[in-house]
Design an enzyme around this catalytic site. Sequence first.
Site, PDB file in Angstrom:
ATOM      1  N   ASP A 143       6.873   5.599  21.441  1.00 11.81           N
ATOM      2  CA  ASP A 143       7.891   4.778  20.768  1.00 11.81           C
ATOM      3  C   ASP A 143       7.971   3.386  21.396  1.00 11.81           C
ATOM      4  O   ASP A 143       8.617   2.487  20.844  1.00 11.81           O
ATOM      5  CB  ASP A 143       9.270   5.456  20.851  1.00 11.81           C
ATOM      6  CG  ASP A 143       9.646   6.144  19.540  1.00 11.81           C
ATOM      7  OD1 ASP A 143       9.059   5.782  18.494  1.00 11.81           O
ATOM      8  OD2 ASP A 143      10.528   7.017  19.558  1.00 11.81           O
ATOM      9  N   GLN A 155      14.070  11.401  19.165  1.00 10.97           N
ATOM     10  CA  GLN A 155      14.709  10.748  18.026  1.00 10.97           C
ATOM     11  C   GLN A 155      16.098  10.257  18.421  1.00 10.97           C
ATOM     12  O   GLN A 155      16.930  11.024  18.907  1.00 10.97           O
ATOM     13  CB  GLN A 155      14.800  11.721  16.837  1.00 10.97           C
ATOM     14  CG  GLN A 155      15.315  11.103  15.559  1.00 10.97           C
ATOM     15  CD  GLN A 155      14.399  10.024  14.991  1.00 10.97           C
ATOM     16  OE1 GLN A 155      13.180  10.179  14.953  1.00 10.97           O
ATOM     17  NE2 GLN A 155      14.983   8.909  14.568  1.00 10.97           N
ATOM     18  N   LYS A 175       7.952  12.245  10.176  1.00 12.73           N
ATOM     19  CA  LYS A 175       6.964  11.994  11.235  1.00 12.73           C
ATOM     20  C   LYS A 175       6.026  13.190  11.386  1.00 12.73           C
ATOM     21  O   LYS A 175       4.807  13.047  11.495  1.00 12.73           O
ATOM     22  CB  LYS A 175       7.679  11.682  12.556  1.00 12.73           C
ATOM     23  CG  LYS A 175       8.350  10.305  12.543  1.00 12.73           C
ATOM     24  CD  LYS A 175       9.272  10.068  13.726  1.00 12.73           C
ATOM     25  CE  LYS A 175      10.021   8.755  13.536  1.00 12.73           C
ATOM     26  NZ  LYS A 175      11.040   8.496  14.559  1.00 12.73           N
TER      27      LYS A 175
END
Length: 315
Positions: free
Chosen positions: A141, A118, A74
């Site tokens: 997200d 994450q 990412k």
Amino acid sequence: MGCLQVSQKKSSHKPNSDIFAIMLLLDGKIASAAVKKDLLQQTQLIIQSGKRAPHLAAILVGNNGASETYVASKVKNCEEVGVTSTLVRFDSDVAETTLLEAIASLNADPGIDGILVQLPLPKQISEQKVIEAIDPRKDVDGFHPSSAGKLVQGLPTFIPATPYGIMLMLEHFNIETKGKHAVVIGRSNIVGRPMSILLSSNLKRGNCTVTICHSHTPNLKDICLQADILVAALGKPEFVKVDMVKDGAIIIDVGITRVDDPTAKKGFRIKGDVSFSEVSPKASAITPVPGGVGLMTIAGLLKNTLQAYKTNLKI
Ligand code: NAD
């Protein structure tokens, strides 16, 4: 449109033709490169106009190998499209309060446009609390209940990166979805459920009739055999076999599982949820693993980050 067409000799599984079928490989490298090229052009114009670059903060807890790989990718992809990234790391024994404080501080920082944590997180930390601690305006997200609620109601919001990436992939390869029967295996908040909502929504790549399946679904094989579009997001390597797939189906393989393999350089291989070798000759289009949905997930995240930036700076 840069789509790769792969001719394959029909396997014995295909009953209805004796020459060649054209199978479209839904190549995530090609589709994600197109999305990233567009994003880079946008960020370059923004920066040339004298504004700061978009800024993503990624939080990584512990040193889980797969999570390390995802976050590193990412960060690298941010760089490629002109997005600044900051990686905030914590040891695996970090207290929940410490993590929540870090999120609060990133929420309050006007120079941070998007925040991702994450997953998975260690057991002492409530993932739900962490998801809900992120300011919905920075929820790139798309996991916050506010984002999920808006998605259900068809309102503008951050779409979770994986389903968003799949929609971008369908768009890139001009896959017609309207009126088709889509079967989604898996009902998680990050993949299966939002995917089923998007495919059933009144969108250009939606308007499917959707069946969502899960671990308590009886007759899964019979349902899968009815799918014009089959999305496999259950996390069981090579679960979908050729006898579960209709002739000419479009197959989206979301699964990523590390399977031990001493002959592989890293000691493992990445497997999808679909047996690619068996299923691809029967499919009209299929995503590979790796090189399919995973790359599109990053593209979805980057698009969300630019959107968060534009909203933050009111441009
Ligand atoms: P999850 O474990 O949260 O959910 C799995 C879902 O599959 C559950 O809803 C469960 O009911 C269902 N399921 C499990 N076994 C089943 C069975 N035998 N029959 C029918 N349904 C069954 O997983 P997730 O987070 O949704 O991820 C799914 C897979 O996708 C994993 O392999 C994950 O690593 C992968 N993933 C990939 C990406 C990507 O970028 N490609 C992103 C997220 C997740």
